[in-house]
Design an enzyme around this catalytic site. Structure first.
Site, PDB file in Angstrom:
ATOM      1  N   GLY A 215      24.237  80.381 -59.336  1.00 25.11           N
ATOM      2  CA  GLY A 215      24.222  81.370 -58.273  1.00 25.11           C
ATOM      3  C   GLY A 215      25.549  81.434 -57.540  1.00 25.11           C
ATOM      4  O   GLY A 215      26.624  81.275 -58.130  1.00 25.11           O
ATOM      5  N   SER A 216      25.475  81.628 -56.245  1.00 21.09           N
ATOM      6  CA  SER A 216      26.688  81.876 -55.463  1.00 21.09           C
ATOM      7  C   SER A 216      27.611  80.682 -55.345  1.00 21.09           C
ATOM      8  O   SER A 216      28.768  80.832 -54.937  1.00 21.09           O
ATOM      9  CB  SER A 216      26.317  82.377 -54.065  1.00 21.09           C
ATOM     10  OG  SER A 216      25.736  83.666 -54.145  1.00 21.09           O
ATOM     11  N   THR A 217      27.137  79.463 -55.691  1.00 20.10           N
ATOM     12  CA  THR A 217      28.058  78.325 -55.657  1.00 20.10           C
ATOM     13  C   THR A 217      29.175  78.507 -56.691  1.00 20.10           C
ATOM     14  O   THR A 217      30.260  77.941 -56.540  1.00 20.10           O
ATOM     15  CB  THR A 217      27.336  76.991 -55.907  1.00 20.10           C
ATOM     16  OG1 THR A 217      26.686  77.027 -57.185  1.00 20.10           O
ATOM     17  CG2 THR A 217      26.297  76.729 -54.822  1.00 20.10           C
TER      18      THR A 217
END
Length: 491
Positions: A215-217
């Site tokens: 995801g956004s990591t």
């Protein structure tokens, strides 16, 4: 008469030579086949005829040996077995060995030739000496904080020391007690079947053997690629990113959970995790350069061992532009282990350098003398030092005033990145809550710890799940436990 005596003596000598040749053939040439023969129990009896060496955390053993008084005399025991199971694995008389119990079996069982006082002369793999010990890099406080933080939830935590690659914590939940598999009684097969039937898969090491959409990591990697390639030169310049963003060559429109993401600078896009900005940046960087940056961080490496094997984290380079856009925000085919994402955070904290992670500090003989040490670890440059400095600034902003405020620690500088990863058919699964971070005490010369946390079944409504709400507090507890320890304490 003398002639008959000579003939008899010659025949006896011939028989003696034949006997010696046959003995040499059995003991040298065919020894392995006899050792491996299922009917030969001498090797098994010898293997469990002495106590196994121990695995140490913070100078204290987390394993032991119990004298049963039976033919297979010593069974393995574990202290806080579920907490350390992702590290120790199990040593079973019935089902063999896993993880450190397997990777360091020669030392622990006493068969490693290096345990001999004269390894050059006495180097047979079948020789058995008192079992040696394995000293791990784990930080006891960090391991406990990670385990307690995941209590009752499904997920994993990995923590590393950025400057060295030492693994400070490795936790997977739910877990199990390896002791239930140690012996050969009737309860062992029942335990084995029960653990394998459990739908929550307690024996799966989620920290290193399961890959998730990050995801956004993953936007940390995308930001590094954009800065290194010059696609972005100023953190505060507009990024020419529409909201919503239509994926190239499709009618699909990508949106954001946060408002006001249209054309925002990279600084604000990172702080509020704007999907549209990073998807467009990934397309502008291009598949080849995105894949090269991901590889520099450790993705697409099938050979990572710590010393047991780690599942390969992947970034697909054979994608069209729409797929690349989704890959650049940690979706589509992008997959990562928690250990890999801890390495991403560690690279930012360590000036762009990635140290190969490792779990064994040294191995010793039963008397305490050193057999082998970890030595200098391989290093690679994931990004330019100037890019790492900018990313440290961006990650610190996330914790100071963005989506990661739950990771803030008084008396320290903390950088982080939240993530909520969709998965399942039509993204129907409960999103994974991610948080990656690093921390440096106000009196420390360099960051002391980098952490990745993933929570699979966060206790929140689907619309409220976030890495900042569910994973960041666990990361904070792990980082605090390391920061408050004197240098070297807890290992």
């Amino acid at each position: 008469m003398t002639r008959h005596i000579r003939h008899a003596a010659f025949f006896c000598a011939l028989l003696l030579v034949a006997l010696l040749v046959n003995a040499a053939r059995i003991q040298v040439i065919e020894a392995r086949s006899y050792d491996d023969n299922i009917a030969n129990r001498r090797t098994t009896i010898a293997r469990y005829g002495q106590p196994r060496g121990d695995i140490l955390v913070g100078g204290e053993p987390v394993t032991g040996s119990h004298d049963t008084g039976e033919h297979l005399r010593y069974e393995r025991t574990y202290t806080n077995g579920p907490m350390y199971a992702p590290v120790t694995g199990f040593a079973s008389q019935t089902y063999g060995t896993t993880f450190l119990e397997h990777a360091e079996d020669g030392i622990l069982s006493g068969t490693d030739p290096l345990l001999s006082p004269f390894p050059v002369w006495n180097g047979s793999a079948r020789d058995r000496h008192p079992g040696g010990d394995v000293v791990t890099t784990l930080h006891r406080g960090a391991q406990e904080a990670a385990y307690e933080g995941l209590a009752g939830r499904k997920g994993a935590v990995a923590a590393v020391e950025p400057s060295t690659g030492r693994i400070l914590a490795l936790v997977s939940a739910p877990s199990y007690d390896p002791s239930v598999l140690s012996g050969n009684g009737s309860s062992v097969p029942r335990s084995w079947e029960s653990l394998n039937r459990d739908p929550d898969k307690p024996m799966l090491n989620r920290a290193v053997r399961k890959t998730y959409p990050p995801g956004s990591t993953f936007k940390v990697v995308t930001a590094a690629a954009a800065l290194d390639t010059g696609v972005v030169e100023d953190l505060d310049e507009p990024t020419d990113s529409p909201d919503p963003y239509r994926l190239p060559g499709t009618r699909t429109r990508l949106t954001n959970a946060s408002k006001g993401c249209a054309d925002v600078p990279l600084r604000k896009a990172f702080e509020w995790s704007c999907n549209t900005v990073f998807a467009r940046l990934g397309v502008r960087v291009g598949a080849e350069r995105m894949a090269a940056t991901a590889k520099a961080f450790g993705f697409n490496d099938p050979g990572l061992r710590i010393p047991f094997s780690v599942a390969e984290s992947t970034f697909d380079s054979k994608v069209d532009r729409a797929q690349l856009a989704l890959s650049s925000i940690g979706q589509y085919n992008t997959r990562a282990t928690p250990l890999q994402m801890a390495m991403v955070a560690a690279a930012v904290a360590n000036g762009g350098q990635v140290r190969s992670p490792y779990l064994v500090e040294r191995t010793t003989r039963a008397g305490g003398s050193t057999v082998a040490t970890a030595g200098s670890r391989p290093m690679r440059q994931a990004m330019r030092p100037s890019t790492a400095r900018l990313l440290k600034e961006l990650m610190a902003d996330v914790v100071r005033e963005g989506t990661g405020t739950n990771a803030w620690i008084p008396g320290a500088t903390v950088g982080g990145k939240t993530g909520t990863a969709q998965h399942g058919l039509g993204n129907s699964g409960t999103p994974y809550a991610w948080f990656v971070s690093w921390a440096q005490g106000d009196h420390d010369l360099e960051p002391k710890v980098a952490v990745a946390v993933v929570v699979e079944d966060a206790d929140a409504d689907r619309g409220e799940i976030s890495g900042g709400g569910d994973a960041a507090p666990i990361a904070r507890a792990v980082m605090e436990s390391v920061l408050k320890s004197p240098s070297g304490e807890g290992r």
